[in-house]
Design a protein around this motif. Sequence first.
Motif, short mmCIF file in Angstrom:
data_model
loop_
_atom_site.label_atom_id
_atom_site.label_comp_id
_atom_site.label_asym_id
_atom_site.label_seq_id
_atom_site.Cartn_x
_atom_site.Cartn_y
_atom_site.Cartn_z
N ARG A 69 -43.73 38.94 78.66
CA ARG A 69 -44.16 37.83 77.81
C ARG A 69 -45.43 37.17 78.35
NH1 ARG A 69 -39.15 34.61 75.02
NH2 ARG A 69 -37.81 36.43 74.59
N SER A 70 -45.54 37.08 79.66
CA SER A 70 -46.76 36.52 80.24
C SER A 70 -47.99 37.34 79.86
CB SER A 70 -46.62 36.44 81.76
OG SER A 70 -47.83 36.01 82.36
N ALA A 71 -47.83 38.68 79.88
CA ALA A 71 -48.95 39.56 79.56
C ALA A 71 -49.41 39.42 78.12
CB ALA A 71 -48.56 41.01 79.84
N LEU A 72 -48.56 38.89 77.25
CA LEU A 72 -48.92 38.71 75.84
C LEU A 72 -49.60 37.37 75.58
CD1 LEU A 72 -45.68 40.12 74.17
CD2 LEU A 72 -47.93 41.21 74.24
N MET A 73 -49.57 36.47 76.55
CA MET A 73 -50.14 35.13 76.33
C MET A 73 -51.66 35.17 76.44
SD MET A 73 -47.28 32.87 78.39
CE MET A 73 -47.95 31.26 77.95
N ARG A 74 -52.30 34.24 75.75
CA ARG A 74 -53.76 34.16 75.70
C ARG A 74 -54.20 32.83 76.29
NH1 ARG A 74 -56.19 38.72 74.26
NH2 ARG A 74 -57.52 37.97 72.59
N SER A 75 -55.38 32.82 76.94
CA SER A 75 -55.87 31.59 77.56
C SER A 75 -57.33 31.77 77.95
CB SER A 75 -55.04 31.26 78.81
OG SER A 75 -55.59 30.18 79.51
N SER A 76 -58.07 30.67 77.96
CA SER A 76 -59.46 30.74 78.41
C SER A 76 -59.55 30.97 79.91
CB SER A 76 -60.20 29.44 78.05
OG SER A 76 -59.72 28.36 78.83
N TRP A 77 -58.43 30.88 80.62
CA TRP A 77 -58.43 31.10 82.06
C TRP A 77 -58.36 32.58 82.42
CZ3 TRP A 77 -59.20 27.15 85.44
CH2 TRP A 77 -59.09 25.85 84.93
N LEU A 78 -58.19 33.44 81.44
CA LEU A 78 -58.10 34.87 81.68
C LEU A 78 -59.49 35.51 81.62
CD1 LEU A 78 -54.97 35.58 79.48
CD2 LEU A 78 -55.10 35.95 81.95
N ILE A 79 -59.76 36.41 82.55
CA ILE A 79 -61.02 37.14 82.55
C ILE A 79 -60.84 38.45 81.79
CG2 ILE A 79 -62.64 38.41 84.03
CD1 ILE A 79 -62.25 36.30 86.14
N GLY A 80 -61.84 38.79 80.98
CA GLY A 80 -61.79 40.04 80.24
C GLY A 80 -61.17 39.94 78.88
N GLN A 81 -60.75 38.74 78.50
CA GLN A 81 -60.13 38.54 77.19
C GLN A 81 -61.22 38.28 76.14
OE1 GLN A 81 -56.68 35.65 76.63
NE2 GLN A 81 -58.29 34.65 75.44
N THR A 82 -60.96 38.69 74.91
CA THR A 82 -61.88 38.40 73.82
C THR A 82 -61.38 37.19 73.02
OG1 THR A 82 -60.69 39.96 72.41
CG2 THR A 82 -62.63 40.79 73.58
N TYR A 83 -62.28 36.60 72.23
CA TYR A 83 -61.96 35.40 71.46
C TYR A 83 -62.40 35.60 70.01
CZ TYR A 83 -61.67 33.52 76.15
OH TYR A 83 -61.33 33.32 77.47
N ASP A 84 -61.42 35.53 69.10
CA ASP A 84 -61.72 35.66 67.68
C ASP A 84 -61.08 34.58 66.83
OD1 ASP A 84 -63.42 38.06 67.03
OD2 ASP A 84 -61.93 39.00 68.33
N TRP A 85 -60.09 33.88 67.35
CA TRP A 85 -59.45 32.82 66.56
C TRP A 85 -58.77 31.84 67.51
CZ3 TRP A 85 -60.81 30.78 62.44
CH2 TRP A 85 -59.95 29.97 61.67
#
Length: 369
Positions: free
Chosen positions: A140-156
């Motif tokens: 479940r943690s791996a599915l969470m999104r946050s601006s604190w994560l590196i390498g994540q994209t942002y679309d909504w």
Amino acid sequence: MPRTLFLIGAASLALALPAAAQEVPEDLTVMPPVSDAYRPSLTSWGEPDLRGSWPINDIADLPVNRPERYGDRFWKTAEEMAAEQGKVDALEEAYEVEDEQSTIGLGHWIEYQAGVRRTSMVVSPADGRLPEWTDEGRRRSALMRSSWLIGQTYDWTDDFDSYDRCITRGFPAAMYPARYNNGLRIFQSPGQVAIVIEMLGTRIIPVGEGGHWPEAVTGWYGSSRGRWVDHNTLEVETTNLTTGASVFSNGTLGVPANNTTPVSEQAKVVERFTMVGPDTITYEMTYEDPVVWTAPFTLRVNWTRDDDYQMFEYACHEGNVQLRGYITSDRARREQEYARGLMLEPVGENAGPPPAMDPAAGGLKRRED
């Protein structure tokens, strides 16, 4: 957003008073039970009076997890405390300089005081550290999104956590210190206790007979029900927590990184607010969630009264323009990478994260600091 709008969400200028002196046992590996010797004054309707301002800046330097250098000790030695005095002096000097110059900078923004004798907030397990997550908790943690994560994209907007979106720091996260806006203020009336949280939220706690909400009804602070126990303690049980926010949030020392500690439908929190002196509340919180954690855990801290503390508006709101800035800049970056042949697919109007960046695919690099 909490990390970028700190000038708008102005830090409170009044500092918490030094934490009440704690009785330290000779054996530094022992955590004494919470004292029940003090008999607090009562409200006009006969309940222990917890009303007042309880800023928690003076425990913001205390980590949740015990650093390994302290071994099996709940308490620091006198020598360790003496070695920390330089940090205490530097903080006090920063405050004094800004006061003399009528300026507001990091000295007042980073609101904490060094010098806490404890080695961690965790008192159970006895090693002073949070238990491990279950396999489901890690998933479940791996599915969470946050601006604190590196390498994540942002679309909504759902690519950001609830703290990014100025909704809530989460629960029990909101009951623990960040680096600023750490005010807590307690109000009481017959049958109710309210806790105003300077950073994002107010809790209303019914006290007395009654049950929790129906299972299908949830809230960011959950369904709380309080009762008075002994002669000096408010005990509060909270269930029906909305999933999605993090159990702990960045800004509190010694917690899992990235604001991605999941809450499940089975989470239950039991808090005990115990008056141990006229200006001290011992706050103890036991958290249980068998879906995410391999065992329950308990944190204990002291709150110090400071009724001169000024609470300021935390001017953070869900329409935060920073969300749009993250999204537009990230899409522009990916378009440029596509144009240079670094991405296989262009960015569409309804673009989501490419598989290599998708946390569900396990390809997400996490921040280590």
